[in-house]
Design a protein around this motif. Structure first.
Motif, PDB file in Angstrom:
ATOM      1  N   VAL A 168       0.837  -1.189   0.000  1.00  0.00           N
ATOM      2  CA  VAL A 168       0.000   0.000   0.000  1.00  0.00           C
ATOM      3  C   VAL A 168       0.872   1.240   0.000  1.00  0.00           C
ATOM      4  CG1 VAL A 168      -1.908   1.169   1.162  1.00  0.00           C
ATOM      5  CG2 VAL A 168      -1.637  -1.288   1.429  1.00  0.00           C
ATOM      6  N   GLY A 169       0.441   2.260  -0.751  1.00  0.00           N
ATOM      7  CA  GLY A 169       1.189   3.513  -0.727  1.00  0.00           C
ATOM      8  C   GLY A 169       0.440   4.640  -1.391  1.00  0.00           C
ATOM      9  N   LEU A 170       0.941   5.838  -1.178  1.00  0.00           N
ATOM     10  CA  LEU A 170       0.435   7.029  -1.862  1.00  0.00           C
ATOM     11  C   LEU A 170       1.201   7.168  -3.170  1.00  0.00           C
ATOM     12  CD1 LEU A 170       0.266   9.469   1.195  1.00  0.00           C
ATOM     13  CD2 LEU A 170      -1.616   8.246   0.135  1.00  0.00           C
ATOM     14  N   VAL A 171       1.026   6.158  -4.022  1.00  0.00           N
ATOM     15  CA  VAL A 171       1.824   6.034  -5.247  1.00  0.00           C
ATOM     16  C   VAL A 171       0.956   5.469  -6.362  1.00  0.00           C
ATOM     17  CG1 VAL A 171       3.988   5.648  -3.981  1.00  0.00           C
ATOM     18  CG2 VAL A 171       2.552   3.691  -4.623  1.00  0.00           C
ATOM     19  N   PRO A 172       1.375   5.642  -7.627  1.00  0.00           N
ATOM     20  CA  PRO A 172       0.677   4.984  -8.727  1.00  0.00           C
ATOM     21  C   PRO A 172       0.946   3.478  -8.712  1.00  0.00           C
ATOM     22  CG  PRO A 172       2.392   6.486  -9.533  1.00  0.00           C
ATOM     23  CD  PRO A 172       2.424   6.547  -8.055  1.00  0.00           C
ATOM     24  N   PRO A 173       0.105   2.673  -9.388  1.00  0.00           N
ATOM     25  CA  PRO A 173       0.244   1.214  -9.344  1.00  0.00           C
ATOM     26  C   PRO A 173       1.602   0.688  -9.783  1.00  0.00           C
ATOM     27  CG  PRO A 173      -1.888   1.823 -10.261  1.00  0.00           C
ATOM     28  CD  PRO A 173      -1.102   3.102 -10.121  1.00  0.00           C
ATOM     29  N   GLU A 174       2.260   1.352 -10.759  1.00  0.00           N
ATOM     30  CA  GLU A 174       3.546   0.825 -11.235  1.00  0.00           C
ATOM     31  C   GLU A 174       4.613   0.826 -10.141  1.00  0.00           C
ATOM     32  OE1 GLU A 174       3.099   5.106 -12.912  1.00  0.00           O
ATOM     33  OE2 GLU A 174       1.848   3.304 -12.630  1.00  0.00           O
ATOM     34  N   VAL A 175       4.478   1.721  -9.176  1.00  0.00           N
ATOM     35  CA  VAL A 175       5.430   1.749  -8.064  1.00  0.00           C
ATOM     36  C   VAL A 175       5.208   0.534  -7.160  1.00  0.00           C
ATOM     37  CG1 VAL A 175       6.219   3.055  -6.052  1.00  0.00           C
ATOM     38  CG2 VAL A 175       5.603   4.257  -8.160  1.00  0.00           C
ATOM     39  N   LEU A 176       3.942   0.121  -7.011  1.00  0.00           N
ATOM     40  CA  LEU A 176       3.641  -1.067  -6.218  1.00  0.00           C
ATOM     41  C   LEU A 176       4.241  -2.312  -6.857  1.00  0.00           C
ATOM     42  CD1 LEU A 176      -0.128  -0.498  -5.314  1.00  0.00           C
ATOM     43  CD2 LEU A 176       1.899   0.154  -3.997  1.00  0.00           C
ATOM     44  N   GLU A 177       4.203  -2.392  -8.188  1.00  0.00           N
ATOM     45  CA  GLU A 177       4.779  -3.543  -8.876  1.00  0.00           C
ATOM     46  C   GLU A 177       6.277  -3.620  -8.641  1.00  0.00           C
ATOM     47  OE1 GLU A 177       3.032  -5.006 -12.707  1.00  0.00           O
ATOM     48  OE2 GLU A 177       2.560  -2.870 -12.915  1.00  0.00           O
ATOM     49  N   SER A 178       6.930  -2.473  -8.711  1.00  0.00           N
ATOM     50  CA  SER A 178       8.373  -2.459  -8.462  1.00  0.00           C
ATOM     51  C   SER A 178       8.671  -2.888  -7.032  1.00  0.00           C
ATOM     52  CB  SER A 178       8.911  -1.042  -8.717  1.00  0.00           C
ATOM     53  OG  SER A 178      10.277  -0.949  -8.398  1.00  0.00           O
ATOM     54  N   ALA A 179       7.847  -2.423  -6.088  1.00  0.00           N
ATOM     55  CA  ALA A 179       8.047  -2.801  -4.682  1.00  0.00           C
ATOM     56  C   ALA A 179       7.789  -4.284  -4.458  1.00  0.00           C
ATOM     57  CB  ALA A 179       7.125  -1.964  -3.794  1.00  0.00           C
ATOM     58  N   ALA A 180       6.811  -4.841  -5.196  1.00  0.00           N
ATOM     59  CA  ALA A 180       6.496  -6.260  -5.025  1.00  0.00           C
ATOM     60  C   ALA A 180       7.687  -7.149  -5.377  1.00  0.00           C
ATOM     61  CB  ALA A 180       5.303  -6.625  -5.901  1.00  0.00           C
ATOM     62  N   ALA A 181       8.511  -6.701  -6.329  1.00  0.00           N
ATOM     63  CA  ALA A 181       9.682  -7.478  -6.723  1.00  0.00           C
ATOM     64  C   ALA A 181      10.774  -7.437  -5.656  1.00  0.00           C
ATOM     65  CB  ALA A 181      10.231  -6.971  -8.055  1.00  0.00           C
ATOM     66  N   LYS A 182      10.754  -6.382  -4.816  1.00  0.00           N
ATOM     67  CA  LYS A 182      11.798  -6.216  -3.805  1.00  0.00           C
ATOM     68  C   LYS A 182      11.327  -6.617  -2.409  1.00  0.00           C
ATOM     69  CE  LYS A 182      13.324  -2.086  -6.303  1.00  0.00           C
ATOM     70  NZ  LYS A 182      13.465  -0.609  -6.251  1.00  0.00           N
ATOM     71  N   ALA A 183      10.020  -6.631  -2.192  1.00  0.00           N
ATOM     72  CA  ALA A 183       9.486  -6.850  -0.849  1.00  0.00           C
ATOM     73  C   ALA A 183       9.652  -8.284  -0.397  1.00  0.00           C
ATOM     74  CB  ALA A 183       8.007  -6.465  -0.831  1.00  0.00           C
ATOM     75  N   PRO A 184       9.812  -8.476   0.919  1.00  0.00           N
ATOM     76  CA  PRO A 184       9.920  -9.850   1.440  1.00  0.00           C
ATOM     77  C   PRO A 184       8.625 -10.627   1.198  1.00  0.00           C
ATOM     78  CG  PRO A 184       9.643  -8.239   3.218  1.00  0.00           C
ATOM     79  CD  PRO A 184       9.897  -7.451   1.969  1.00  0.00           C
ATOM     80  N   ARG A 185       8.774 -11.922   0.958  1.00  0.00           N
ATOM     81  CA  ARG A 185       7.613 -12.770   0.692  1.00  0.00           C
ATOM     82  C   ARG A 185       7.230 -13.526   1.940  1.00  0.00           C
ATOM     83  NH1 ARG A 185       6.729 -13.398  -4.866  1.00  0.00           N
ATOM     84  NH2 ARG A 185       8.380 -12.490  -6.157  1.00  0.00           N
TER      85      ARG A 185
END
Length: 372
Positions: free
Chosen positions: A355-372
């Protein structure tokens, strides 16, 4: 907004991305005519705010939040959702170093969150239930839920999240003066230097004598009315008496008692050390995960997002929304994305919520880096 001087990850409930910030939909905090004050540079004003110290304050706060969140079936009327949407008025009181009280005034009802540094209370007059939380000696003050809830309705605390994180990614300007709660104030504007955020700007009304923020407004990049507006309509900088922070449940109240475990120098079995991170910006939900799951922050500055693992969102309640949500796929996996004029949330198939105050493409980039 980059690093931070203190650990302010979870503001409840606002200000929530506090966070923190429950409030009136498009009902502005009324400001009086602009006062005539000496000129001041943005750097001077920042220095004054960062050096400000008051031993206590009290007052009435009006707040408004319109993040563009859709109605969520099954969550209508829930306390958590109610506190980050709609119109709210609260009476708050703070006394250094560990006392705080917020009484949220609803129609014919009241919710009280208070702490005296030893005991925290949460009371809802509608349900006639109260939770008493005993705080262990030596526990860090920022872990006290009562104090955090009090800060969620304190414009000075909400504003400090932004001010503590000012860095070169933020343009800082003084745009004028105004009167808030009968006090002269300078208007400080923080503007992101990136388009990787849905935030257009944050404006703070800073008291010209005590140098503490009296009002906070968060404006969307897309334009229109403020998404978050939190400000005093009455304020006093006298230290409230100690009795302000005690609570006696009314007769007939059901009291649930809990006790926070004492802090240890080493994490418990199965618990990972948790390092200090950037603050969660007002508006990001901060407690969607299961008990024991802690959000982490991915990214820098205004494009940073909150990641929750093993989130316990009510899947059945979200299905009507997720059924029509756009599907995203990438090297990180797949999931559904929900967007509003301020908040974007990615629900991944592997159980993460980003979740963020960001456009969806930023969430996709974060999903690749975020812990699973």
């Amino acid at each position: 907004m980059g690093g931070t001087r203190s650990n302010r990850r979870w503001l409840a409930p606002v200000t929530a991305i506090a966070v923190v910030a429950g409030g009136a939909v498009l009902v502005p905090v009324v400001a009086d005519a602009s006062p005539d004050l000496p000129d001041i540079t943005a750097q001077q004003l920042l220095t004054n705010v960062q050096g400000a110290k008051v031993d206590g304050l009290s007052g009435v706060v009006r707040s408004s939040t319109d993040l563009g969140l859709p109605a969520i079936p099954g969550l209508v009327g829930s306390q958590a959702l109610d506190l980050i949407t709609g119109d709210h008025t609260a009476r708050i009181a703070l006394a250094a170093p560990d006392k705080a009280r917020a009484a949220v005034l609803d129609n014919m009802a009241e919710r009280v969150f208070t702490t005296d540094g030893k005991t925290a209370w949460a009371y809802d007059s509608r349900s006639r239930e109260a939770t008493k939380l005993t705080l262990p000696a030596g526990r860090a003050h920022d872990k006290d839920p009562g104090k955090e809830l009090g800060k969620a309705y304190d414009p000075t605390a909400v504003a400090k999240q932004f001010l503590d994180a000012v860095d070169p990614s933020t343009e800082v300007t003084v745009t004028g003066t105004e009167s808030v709660a009968g006090r002269d104030a300078y208007v400080l504007r923080l503007t992101p230097r990136t388009d990787q955020t849905t935030v257009g700007s944050v404006t703070l009304a800073v008291d010209a004598k005590e140098w503490v923020p009296l009002q906070v407004k968060v404006l969307p990049r897309a334009g229109g009315d403020p998404a978050v507006e939190l400000g005093f309509t009455e304020v006093s900088f006298e230290v409230p008496p100690a009795s302000t922070f005690t609570f006696t449940p009314p007769k007939g109240t059901k009291v649930n008692e809990e006790k926070l475990p004492a802090l240890t120098d080493k994490p418990g079995r199965g618990e990972k050390p948790h390092k200090s991170e950037k603050p969660v910006k007002p508006g990001v939900p901060d407690k969607l995960g299961k008990a024991g799951d802690r959000p982490t922050v991915v990214g820098e500055g205004w494009s940073s997002v909150v990641v929750l693992k093993g989130a316990s969102a009510d899947t059945a309640s979200l299905q009507p929304l997720l059924a029509n949500a756009r599907t995203l796929q990438g090297s990180w996996g797949s999931g559904k994305v929900l967007t509003t004029r301020m908040v974007s949330a990615l629900f991944t198939d592997d159980g993460r919520i980003i979740v963020g105050l960001v456009p969806p493409e930023v969430l996709e980039s974060a999903a690749a880096k975020a812990p699973r």
